[in-house]
Design an enzyme around this catalytic site. Structure first.
Site, PDB file in Angstrom:
ATOM      1  N   CYS A  32       0.834  -1.198   0.000  1.00 40.67           N
ATOM      2  CA  CYS A  32       0.000   0.000   0.000  1.00 40.67           C
ATOM      3  C   CYS A  32       0.875   1.256   0.000  1.00 40.67           C
ATOM      4  CB  CYS A  32      -0.867  -0.028   1.236  1.00 40.67           C
ATOM      5  SG  CYS A  32       0.137  -0.367   2.685  1.00 40.67           S
TER       6      CYS A  32
ATOM      7  N   GLY B 271      -5.956 -17.246  -4.860  1.00 44.46           N
ATOM      8  CA  GLY B 271      -6.776 -16.032  -4.889  1.00 44.46           C
ATOM      9  C   GLY B 271      -7.850 -16.066  -5.946  1.00 44.46           C
ATOM     10  N   THR B 272      -7.550 -15.468  -7.090  1.00 43.52           N
ATOM     11  CA  THR B 272      -8.520 -15.285  -8.158  1.00 43.52           C
ATOM     12  C   THR B 272      -9.209 -16.574  -8.593  1.00 43.52           C
ATOM     13  OG1 THR B 272      -7.098 -13.474  -8.880  1.00 43.52           O
ATOM     14  CG2 THR B 272      -8.799 -14.163 -10.413  1.00 43.52           C
TER      15      THR B 272
HETATM   16  C1  FMN Z   1     -10.148  -8.642  -5.945  1.00 42.30           C
HETATM   17  C2  FMN Z   1      -8.815  -8.776  -5.272  1.00 42.30           C
HETATM   18  C3  FMN Z   1      -8.599  -8.161  -4.038  1.00 42.30           C
HETATM   19  C4  FMN Z   1      -7.381  -8.269  -3.393  1.00 42.30           C
HETATM   20  N1  FMN Z   1      -7.207  -7.665  -2.173  1.00 42.30           N
HETATM   21  C5  FMN Z   1      -6.027  -7.824  -1.507  1.00 42.30           C
HETATM   22  C6  FMN Z   1      -5.864  -7.287  -0.194  1.00 42.30           C
HETATM   23  O1  FMN Z   1      -6.766  -6.674   0.393  1.00 42.30           O
HETATM   24  N2  FMN Z   1      -4.666  -7.465   0.418  1.00 42.30           N
HETATM   25  C7  FMN Z   1      -3.626  -8.157  -0.167  1.00 42.30           C
HETATM   26  O2  FMN Z   1      -2.573  -8.306   0.453  1.00 42.30           O
HETATM   27  N3  FMN Z   1      -3.775  -8.696  -1.400  1.00 42.30           N
HETATM   28  C8  FMN Z   1      -4.937  -8.538  -2.084  1.00 42.30           C
HETATM   29  N4  FMN Z   1      -5.086  -9.114  -3.333  1.00 42.30           N
HETATM   30  C9  FMN Z   1      -3.962  -9.863  -3.942  1.00 42.30           C
HETATM   31  C10 FMN Z   1      -4.101 -11.358  -3.706  1.00 42.30           C
HETATM   32  O3  FMN Z   1      -4.058 -11.656  -2.323  1.00 42.30           O
HETATM   33  C11 FMN Z   1      -2.982 -12.132  -4.425  1.00 42.30           C
HETATM   34  O4  FMN Z   1      -1.733 -11.733  -3.907  1.00 42.30           O
HETATM   35  C12 FMN Z   1      -2.986 -11.899  -5.919  1.00 42.30           C
HETATM   36  O5  FMN Z   1      -4.300 -11.802  -6.412  1.00 42.30           O
HETATM   37  C13 FMN Z   1      -2.241 -12.998  -6.688  1.00 42.30           C
HETATM   38  O6  FMN Z   1      -2.844 -14.254  -6.490  1.00 42.30           O
HETATM   39  P1  FMN Z   1      -3.929 -14.930  -7.472  1.00 42.30           P
HETATM   40  O7  FMN Z   1      -3.369 -14.847  -8.858  1.00 42.30           O
HETATM   41  O8  FMN Z   1      -4.081 -16.325  -6.973  1.00 42.30           O
HETATM   42  O9  FMN Z   1      -5.155 -14.126  -7.338  1.00 42.30           O
HETATM   43  C14 FMN Z   1      -6.316  -9.008  -4.000  1.00 42.30           C
HETATM   44  C15 FMN Z   1      -6.535  -9.625  -5.239  1.00 42.30           C
HETATM   45  C16 FMN Z   1      -7.765  -9.527  -5.884  1.00 42.30           C
HETATM   46  C17 FMN Z   1      -7.973 -10.207  -7.199  1.00 42.30           C
END
Ligand code: FMN
Ligand code: FAD
Ligand code: FES
Lengths: 280, 310
Positions: B128, B264-265
């Protein structure tokens, strides 16, 4: 329930559990020029689905082609012994992929999701105002109302008679349907207002319901406030998770204290109190 | 029987699979029993109320999504008072993701979370903006990343402190080493990578706030590379995240040096994806004759280099 301050009526039932399930398509057919309907075999899911709730559909055709994310789709048909049905506008790549599905192929669904409509057994008559494919969301309400002995009056707004889908809306529910069209100008807001005022005067509904148009939503919100009639609106918003986890699907809603808050269409909605929802 | 248990510092998880922050919530308990997961991870909590970013907040691409949600939330007080009781219903260890705009507010919040019953670990989201550094993310450079980590370590005692790194930096190994030296117990690699999509009809960015974080399958090779680099740079455990949807994806991250993974996604596309990863890891180990999933960690790293998590 403070999130829907003015809905004091009995909910048509909560969805306790959400399933991720691959379902067999039993019918896939175009409706008019722009719409399509899908019927799926899902006895248990159909039985516990409620009008106003939705499913999150993985829009992949038989060859597996389609967009990455799921698409939200209102329940158009549901109930014990009924197939689970969706009626949709073929709009972009997700709905186009859905329309390419054939009977016998599989569709992955997540649901039932969200808070559906509420009907009060004390009501005698409701009025439904739908625009375009918004009638898909409101259609199962006519059957639920009929089952509770509540009469349903509907005003359906469409481009032209070929786009109306009155049959898809009312089915065998016995709802009375008045149609208004862009083609002859009868769907103009001022004329719909006159129509509704006459309706409210002749046979005042105990509650009103709407979906599908911002202009008609604003009209119904204004008129029902003037007449003191409670109402519910089903809202749409682009979705990510469909489950309340990502906060991308928010709409502005007035809470019980009058403050405007962001609520999730997938979790607190899609059905909101008509007076609490803000225009979009 | 394959032993799926996983140690991250002083914490032992039943299996190495957990959700990624911001893509998960107690709502998923409507789909399956969340205690089947190795740990639960909250969306990032911030010190104060935040309304979140303008809409649209999410935009789909061919094989992933861009998001700019803006961490909406009711703030730390509300979280401790109202969200924690709900989280305590679950048995799986709870990891609270925490994000703050200054070093001091990172320390203040971490201290309160460390003292909150039911918080098994703190995951500091340092991707952030740092209000004391012109809004550049803490995770961009070693010094601010280390400063935030050290300030938290000073106040949380021995409570497990994980730090989540960002791909949006030139030298992730240097940030990783600085955060390790500042007292982190584990590193989460990685947060989303900055991206953009434009609506060519309106000539406007598709996301309401312009740029966004990219995640999902197309991000996987980048995240995997980051894990590979970080695992060779530090001795503390690395938790891999980015584009994981299947057990095969997870095995790649473990082999690249991760001790555990986050999903995540993929949960948006398949809410039960994490269960598939747990089952598939068990199956993969059985097929390879491995008694412990932990034996996979670092299996693909060049020999002779120090392995993470030993
Ligand atoms: C809609 C959305 C919201 C997210 N919010 C956060 C968050 O609040 N804090 C954080 O550390 N990462 C956040 N992320 C990042 C995920 O935790 C993760 O690091 C990132 O999406 C990569 O993983 P993935 O490809 O499996 O989604 C967010 C990702 C998405 C898609
Ligand atoms: C709870 C809910 C219930 C719905 N029920 C129905 C229904 O019963 N029948 C029906 O035809 N449609 C319904 N919709 C709308 C439907 O989800 C969208 O039309 C669909 O997602 C479009 O997908 P696509 O891939 O075909 O189009 P895309 O290529 O994704 O988009 C085409 C255009 O539609 C817009 N769009 C995409 N998703 C949405 C959305 N969710 N809401 C508003 N605009 C959107 C895009 O921004 C774009 O301009 C519902 C939406 C919600 C949120
Ligand atoms: S779509 Fe994710 S919260 Fe509504």
């Amino acid at each position: 329930m403070h999130l829907r301050p003015n809905i004091r009526a009995m909910d048509l039932g909560p969805a306790a559990m959400v399933a991720e399930r691959s379902l067999k398509v039993i019918e896939s057919a175009p409706v008019g020029r722009r719409y399509h309907r899908l019927l799926l075999e899902a006895p248990d899911l159909s039985a516990r689905s409620r009008p106003g709730q939705f499913f999150h559909l993985l829009c992949r055709d038989g060859a597996g082609n389609g967009p990455y994310l799921r698409r939200p789709m209102s329940i158009w048909r549901c109930g014990a012994g009924e197939p689970l049905g969706f009626l949709f506008h073929v709009k972009g790549k997700g709905t186009a992929a859905l329309a390419r599905l054939r009977a016998g192929e599989a569709l992955s669904v997540v649901g039932p999701l969200g808070q559906g409509f509420a009907l009060d057994p004390a009501w005698r008559r409701i009025l439904i105002l739908a625009r375009g494919v918004g009638l898909a969301t409101l259609a199962p309400l006519t059957g639920a109302a009929a089952a509770m002995g509540i009469a349903a009056d509907a005003v359906l707004s469409a481009r032209d008679p070929a786009d109306l889908m009155a049959e898809e809306f009312a089915g065998v529910s016995g709802a009375s349907v008045t149609a208004v069209f862009d083609a002859d100008g009868s769907s103009e807001v001022a004329r719909v207002e006159a129509l509704l005022r006459a309706r409210f005067a002749a046979a005042r509904p105990d509650a009103v319901f709407t979906c599908g148009s911002n202009r008609l939503f604003l009209l119904l919100q204004r008129l029902s406030a003037e007449f003191g009639i409670p109402g519910q609106v089903a809202l749409e918003q682009q979705m990510g998770c469909g489950l309340g986890m990502c906060f991308c699907c928010v709409r502005q809603i007035r809470d019980a204290s009058g403050a405007v808050v962001n609520l999730r269409v997938c979790a607190e909605g899609p059905v909101f109190d008509l007076q609490a929802a803000l225009a979009w | 029987m394959v032993d799926l248990s996983t140690r991250i510092g002083s914490l032992t998880l039943a299996n190495p699979v957990m959700p990624a922050s911001g893509t998960f919530g107690p709502e998923l308990a409507k789909v399956f029993d969340l205690d089947a997961l190795g740990a639960l991870v909250t969306k990032s909590v911030t010190p104060e109320f935040r309304a979140g970013n303008p809409l649209p907040r999410l935009c789909e691409t061919e094989a992933g999504v861009l998001n700019s949600i803006g961490i909406p939330g009711k703030g730390l007080d509300h979280f401790i008072e109202h969200a924690m009781p709900e989280w305590r219903r679950f048995r799986a260890p709870l990891v609270v993701s925490y994000s703050a705009p200054t070093v001091a507010s990172f320390a203040e919040g971490a201290a309160r979370l460390a003292a909150t019953p039911g918080v098994a670990a703190i995951e500091a989201n340092i991707s952030c903006p740092n209000l004391e550094e012109d809004g550049r993310a803490f995770a961009m450079h070693p010094e601010p990343a280390a400063a935030a980590t050290a300030a938290m370590r000073r106040v949380v005692g021995r409570a497990p402190l994980w730090v989540k790194l960002s791909p949006n930096t030139g030298d992730i190994a240097a940030v990783a080493r600085a955060v390790e030296d500042a007292g982190a117990d584990a590193l989460v690699v990685a947060n989303t990578i900055l991206g953009l999509a434009i609506d060519i009809e309106t000539a406007r960015p598709k996301l309401g706030s312009g740029m966004g974080g990219f995640s999902g399958p197309a991000f996987k090779p980048i995240a995997l590379r980051l894990v590979w680099q970080v695992a060779q740079a530090v001795r503390i455990p690395v938790i891999g995240v980015g584009g994981i949807a299947t057990a095969e994806d997870a095995v790649e991250f473990l082999m690249a040096g991760a001790t555990a993974v986050q999903v995540g996604t993929a949960t948006f596309v398949s809410p039960t994806a994490m269960l598939g990863v747990v089952d598939g890891l068990r199956g993969f180990c059985a097929r390879k004759g491995l008694a412990r999933v932990a034996d996979l960690t670092g299996a693909a790293l060049p020999t002779g280099l120090p392995r993470a998590a030993e």
